[in-house]
Design a protein around this motif. Structure first.
Motif, PDB file in Angstrom:
ATOM      1  N   ARG A  24       0.796  -0.737  -0.406  1.00  0.00           N
ATOM      2  CA  ARG A  24      -0.130   0.382   0.439  1.00  0.00           C
ATOM      3  C   ARG A  24       0.849   1.702  -0.541  1.00  0.00           C
ATOM      4  NH1 ARG A  24      -5.077  -0.999   0.902  1.00  0.00           N
ATOM      5  NH2 ARG A  24      -5.938  -2.960   1.985  1.00  0.00           N
ATOM      6  N   LEU A  25       0.907   1.999  -0.236  1.00  0.00           N
ATOM      7  CA  LEU A  25       1.211   3.704  -0.494  1.00  0.00           C
ATOM      8  C   LEU A  25       1.627   4.165   1.055  1.00  0.00           C
ATOM      9  CD1 LEU A  25       1.701   5.837  -2.695  1.00  0.00           C
ATOM     10  CD2 LEU A  25       0.209   6.992  -1.858  1.00  0.00           C
ATOM     11  N   HIS A  26       0.260   3.917   1.925  1.00  0.00           N
ATOM     12  CA  HIS A  26       1.054   4.633   3.209  1.00  0.00           C
ATOM     13  C   HIS A  26       2.771   3.661   3.505  1.00  0.00           C
ATOM     14  CE1 HIS A  26      -2.229   1.406   4.181  1.00  0.00           C
ATOM     15  NE2 HIS A  26      -0.865   1.469   6.243  1.00  0.00           N
ATOM     16  N   TRP A  27       2.709   2.763   3.581  1.00  0.00           N
ATOM     17  CA  TRP A  27       4.167   1.495   3.546  1.00  0.00           C
ATOM     18  C   TRP A  27       4.970   2.176   2.783  1.00  0.00           C
ATOM     19  CZ3 TRP A  27       4.153  -0.113   8.241  1.00  0.00           C
ATOM     20  CH2 TRP A  27       2.099  -0.626   8.789  1.00  0.00           C
ATOM     21  N   LYS A  28       4.715   2.614   1.674  1.00  0.00           N
ATOM     22  CA  LYS A  28       5.666   2.864   0.600  1.00  0.00           C
ATOM     23  C   LYS A  28       6.371   4.216   1.042  1.00  0.00           C
ATOM     24  CE  LYS A  28       4.201   1.025  -2.840  1.00  0.00           C
ATOM     25  NZ  LYS A  28       3.409   0.927  -5.292  1.00  0.00           N
ATOM     26  N   LEU A  29       5.241   5.603   1.086  1.00  0.00           N
ATOM     27  CA  LEU A  29       6.139   6.309   1.693  1.00  0.00           C
ATOM     28  C   LEU A  29       6.542   6.080   3.619  1.00  0.00           C
ATOM     29  CD1 LEU A  29       2.949   8.556   1.162  1.00  0.00           C
ATOM     30  CD2 LEU A  29       4.984   8.176  -0.054  1.00  0.00           C
ATOM     31  N   LEU A  30       6.153   5.243   3.909  1.00  0.00           N
ATOM     32  CA  LEU A  30       6.742   5.022   5.649  1.00  0.00           C
ATOM     33  C   LEU A  30       7.987   4.712   5.568  1.00  0.00           C
ATOM     34  CD1 LEU A  30       6.463   5.062   8.344  1.00  0.00           C
ATOM     35  CD2 LEU A  30       5.532   2.779   8.343  1.00  0.00           C
TER      36      LEU A  30
END
Length: 151
Positions: A24-30
């Motif tokens: 997911r995008l939020h895991w990529k950003l993290l």
């Protein structure tokens, strides 16, 4: 200028390793945010302390930042080598589709880079102690007798 090269390398790793991962995008950003302090360690040290060679930080923080920066450099090397091998694979197979297990290669390179970085970082305390020694000389000046350089 060194921090500019590290920023370009950071963007390359984000684009070629983190962005293609099927998460997911939020895991990529993290993950990208977690990699940023290690990638730009010299920049932050220079901004806050004026010099990138002697930060005034406790040893555990310096060890953690050294681990992340070393892992970042290893990940950069693994990514570049992986990209070269991918191009060679595509040339040899004469097809431009994705090679098999591209995600597995990326995840394995991240795990290997951080594991090797942790192993190297754990050896930081294993350096031998430095000892003071003197130069035996008959021609020492009288003003140098008390400095520890003349025996």
């Amino acid at each position: 200028m060194f921090h500019v090269y590290c920023a370009i390398a950071y963007l390359f790793i984000v684009a070629r390793v983190i962005a293609p991962l099927p998460i997911r995008l939020h895991w990529k950003l993290l993950a990208a945010a977690a990699l940023l302090p290690g990638a730009l360690y010299q920049f932050w040290s220079r901004v806050f302390f004026g010099n990138m060679y002697a930060p005034e930080l406790p040893f555990p923080v310096v060890a953690l930042l050294g681990w992340t920066f070393g892992s970042f450099v290893l990940l950069l090397v693994f990514t570049i080598v992986g990209e070269i091998l991918e191009v060679l694979y595509r040339l040899a197979a004469r097809r431009w589709s994705h090679p098999p297990r591209g995600t597995a290669r990326r995840v394995a390179s991240v795990v290997l880079a951080f594991a090797l970085g942790a192993m190297a970082s754990s050896r930081q305390r294993a350096c031998p102690k430095s000892t003071a020694w003197t130069w035996p000389s008959r021609t020492c000046r009288q003003s140098s007798k008390g400095s520890g350089w003349c025996s």
